[in-house]
Motif scaffolding. Structure first.
Motif, short mmCIF file in Angstrom:
data_model
loop_
_atom_site.label_atom_id
_atom_site.label_comp_id
_atom_site.label_asym_id
_atom_site.label_seq_id
_atom_site.Cartn_x
_atom_site.Cartn_y
_atom_site.Cartn_z
N GLY A 1 0.85 -1.18 0.00
CA GLY A 1 0.00 0.00 0.00
C GLY A 1 0.88 1.23 0.00
N VAL A 2 0.57 2.20 -0.84
CA VAL A 2 1.32 3.47 -0.90
C VAL A 2 0.30 4.60 -0.89
CG1 VAL A 2 2.84 4.94 -2.28
CG2 VAL A 2 3.26 2.47 -2.19
N ASP A 3 0.27 5.37 0.17
CA ASP A 3 -0.74 6.41 0.33
C ASP A 3 -0.17 7.58 1.12
OD1 ASP A 3 -3.43 4.58 -0.17
OD2 ASP A 3 -1.94 3.53 1.07
N LYS B 1 -8.00 7.56 2.69
CA LYS B 1 -7.30 6.49 1.96
C LYS B 1 -7.61 5.09 2.45
CE LYS B 1 -5.22 9.51 -0.63
NZ LYS B 1 -5.61 9.68 -2.06
N GLY B 2 -8.34 4.97 3.55
CA GLY B 2 -8.74 3.64 4.03
C GLY B 2 -7.60 2.81 4.57
N GLN C 1 -8.60 0.73 7.75
CA GLN C 1 -9.49 -0.39 7.38
C GLN C 1 -8.71 -1.51 6.69
OE1 GLN C 1 -10.14 2.83 6.84
NE2 GLN C 1 -12.16 3.30 7.65
N ARG C 2 -7.77 -1.13 5.85
CA ARG C 2 -6.94 -2.09 5.13
C ARG C 2 -6.10 -2.93 6.10
NH1 ARG C 2 -3.09 1.18 1.74
NH2 ARG C 2 -5.09 1.87 0.93
N ILE C 3 -5.49 -2.26 7.07
CA ILE C 3 -4.64 -2.96 8.04
C ILE C 3 -5.50 -3.84 8.95
CG2 ILE C 3 -3.12 -2.61 10.03
CD1 ILE C 3 -1.98 -0.17 8.53
N VAL D 1 -13.35 -3.79 -4.68
CA VAL D 1 -13.84 -4.07 -3.33
C VAL D 1 -14.53 -2.83 -2.76
CG1 VAL D 1 -12.04 -5.77 -2.82
CG2 VAL D 1 -11.64 -3.35 -2.27
N ASN D 2 -15.40 -3.07 -1.80
CA ASN D 2 -15.99 -2.02 -0.98
C ASN D 2 -15.14 -1.90 0.28
OD1 ASN D 2 -17.44 -0.41 0.73
ND2 ASN D 2 -19.31 -1.65 0.73
N PRO D 3 -14.36 -0.83 0.42
CA PRO D 3 -13.42 -0.75 1.55
C PRO D 3 -14.10 -0.59 2.91
CG PRO D 3 -13.49 1.33 0.36
CD PRO D 3 -14.29 0.35 -0.45
N TYR D 4 -15.38 -0.24 2.91
CA TYR D 4 -16.12 -0.16 4.17
C TYR D 4 -16.51 -1.55 4.69
CZ TYR D 4 -16.73 4.87 3.37
OH TYR D 4 -16.53 6.21 3.17
N ASP D 5 -16.49 -2.54 3.81
CA ASP D 5 -16.89 -3.91 4.14
C ASP D 5 -15.63 -4.74 4.35
OD1 ASP D 5 -17.77 -6.54 4.20
OD2 ASP D 5 -19.28 -6.25 2.65
N VAL D 6 -15.26 -4.96 5.60
CA VAL D 6 -14.01 -5.66 5.90
C VAL D 6 -14.00 -7.06 5.31
CG1 VAL D 6 -12.55 -6.58 7.75
CG2 VAL D 6 -13.51 -4.29 7.95
N GLU D 7 -15.15 -7.76 5.35
CA GLU D 7 -15.21 -9.11 4.79
C GLU D 7 -14.97 -9.09 3.29
OE1 GLU D 7 -15.34 -12.01 6.27
OE2 GLU D 7 -15.30 -11.00 8.21
#
Length: 469
Positions: free
Chosen positions: A270-272, A278-279, A282-284, A410-416
């Motif tokens: 990830g580069v942000d 940038k989410g 949530q990504r981590i 992907v929907n970044p709000y949806d962790v699954e």
């Protein structure tokens, strides 16, 4: 320097140069990184044009100067104006609200006053350097009032405006104090450009709701002029990324990074900028759950997260950094081994060469913002993959998702769902990945940053190369 007037003028918050202090303590100017400068500086140079912008430092009284054939008209900001116009109204009010209020915008009267004052100063500087009938191209959310202010001073000009970030839906925009004035500011332009068609539609709907105008198609009549609102998805300097990706030194650095960061493991990247849009947290979190449920192991993969420092004086950014670093520490403490951690977190800026080396080293690129006008990192990763390898996991809430159809959306709000996207990219068949990357590379090569700039200027009805200084 003798005062001159120019047929093509770029106006942006920042100049295309940064003041750099070298190891001897001496200061000099160096070209700013980023797609905007890559796209417009060569056009301004070939047109013998001018660029109006701030140097980036408070109380900087640098006189206008010429660099590489472009006249740079500096606009000074006091320390108080940096606090109120830039960090306040621009980045604590407009930025969060235009990004779907991912964080709550703050509204302060003194910020709005400073924002108008600075926009007026930019307009006056632009009016001073623009020739009769010149083409002026204004950029981004820091200067939303400028087109009208400039139109009032110089009705002879052809004015274009491009917004690099998302434009919000009606129900969010109308929360802004003095909202109609911002809208009138944009209507001072002849052409208002956005990253996505929906943004242009939002803008036109607002002209009807707030100003009782009657848009038709992509256009609306305002004060006897026709204003066009249209999408122009921005891109990158593909040839520059490709050149760096072919550089033997960059390739050697990519190999070194793979050995040191990944070893025998798959490398996710990830580069942000460290920004709440940038989410990153949530990504981590999703990666931590993949480790916890055994979908991914520390022996199999490593996540490398480069977080470029950003707006460190703003409280929301300080809090984000604390959250991210706390979660990284928790995951590494729970799932790591001595000398072998599941998340490599780098809070630092990286050069263009280093970033391309990371792109080449990465098996999976994670670009999962909660909201983004475009996201050029996704396009840079694709442009760098001359080997047609790698996989891109991409948020559906980016402008890039409309173009990069080979990505795992992907929907970044949806962790699954985020976890499923990462898993799918890791488990995909190599032939499928090659096919996906090939399609994305064709798109990026056919629609580079020069294509974007020329499309906008053609729609504006003026070609800068025909302008005369």
């Amino acid at each position: 320097m003798e005062r001159r007037r120019y047929g093509f003028v770029v106006v942006a918050n920042r100049l295309p140069l940064d003041r750099i202090t070298d190891e001897r303590g001496e200061q000099h100017w160096a070209r700013s990184p980023g797609g905007l400068v890559s796209a417009l500086e060569p056009i301004a140079r070939s047109a013998g044009g001018a660029w109006v912008g701030w140097t980036g430092g408070p109380d900087d009284d640098t006189e206008p100067f010429e660099a590489d054939g472009v006249y740079l008209r500096t606009v000074p900001l006091s320390g108080e104006e940096v606090d109120r116009y830039y960090e306040g109204q621009s980045n604590s009010t407009i930025w969060p609200l235009f990004h779907d209020a991912v964080e709550q915008p703050a509204h302060r009267r003194e910020w709005r006053i400073a924002y108008e004052t600075v926009n007026r100063r930019f307009a006056e500087a632009t009016a001073e350097v623009a020739d009769d009938g010149a083409t002026v191209w204004v950029h981004d959310y820091q200067l939303l009032l400028l087109p009208k202010l400039l139109r009032d001073l110089r009705p002879d000009l052809r004015i274009g405006f491009f917004l690099h970030i998302p434009f919000p839906p009606v129900e969010l925009f109308i929360q802004l104090p003095r909202r109609a004035e911002l809208l009138r500011g944009l209507l001072g332009a002849d052409l208002v450009g956005f990253q996505q068609p929906l943004a242009a539609q939002n803008f036109l709907r607002l002209t009807a709701q707030l100003l009782d105008l009657r848009p038709h198609g992509e256009q609306v009549e305002y004060q006897g002029r026709t204003v066009t609102a249209r999408a122009f998805p921005i891109s990158i300097d593909v040839s520059e990324i490709d050149r760096l990706a072919a550089d033997p030194e960059v390739q050697a650095e990519a190999s070194r990074l793979r050995r040191e960061l990944g070893g025998d493991r798959r490398l996710l990247l990830g580069v942000d900028r460290l920004d709440y849009t940038k989410g990153i947290d949530q990504r981590i979190e999703a990666y931590g759950e993949l480790l916890a449920d055994g979908t991914v192991s520390n022996d199999e993969a490593v996540l490398v997260q480069v977080a470029t420092p950003s707006r460190q004086r703003v409280a929301q950014y300080q809090q984000l950094r604390e959250r991210v670093e706390r979660e990284v520490g928790r995951i590494n403490g729970e799932f790591g081994d001595v000398g072998r951690v599941p998340v490599q977190y780098l809070f630092q800026s990286r050069s263009r060469e280093e970033l391309v080396a990371l792109y080449l080293a990465a098996d999976v690129m994670l670009v999962t913002p909660l909201r983004d006008g475009m996201n050029l990192v996704a396009k840079e990763y694709v442009a760098a993959r001359r080997d047609e390898g790698g996989a891109l996991v991409l948020s559906e809430f980016t402008g890039a998702a409309d173009e990069l159809h080979g990505a795992f959306l992907v929907n970044p709000y949806d962790v699954e769902e985020l976890k499923r996207g990462v898993s799918a990219a890791l488990r995909a068949d190599p032939e499928e990945l090659t096919d996906r990357m090939r399609r994305m590379r064709e798109q990026v090569w056919e629609h580079d940053v020069d294509h974007w700039a020329q499309e906008f200027l053609r729609a504006l009805g003026r070609h800068p190369l025909s302008a005369t200084p």
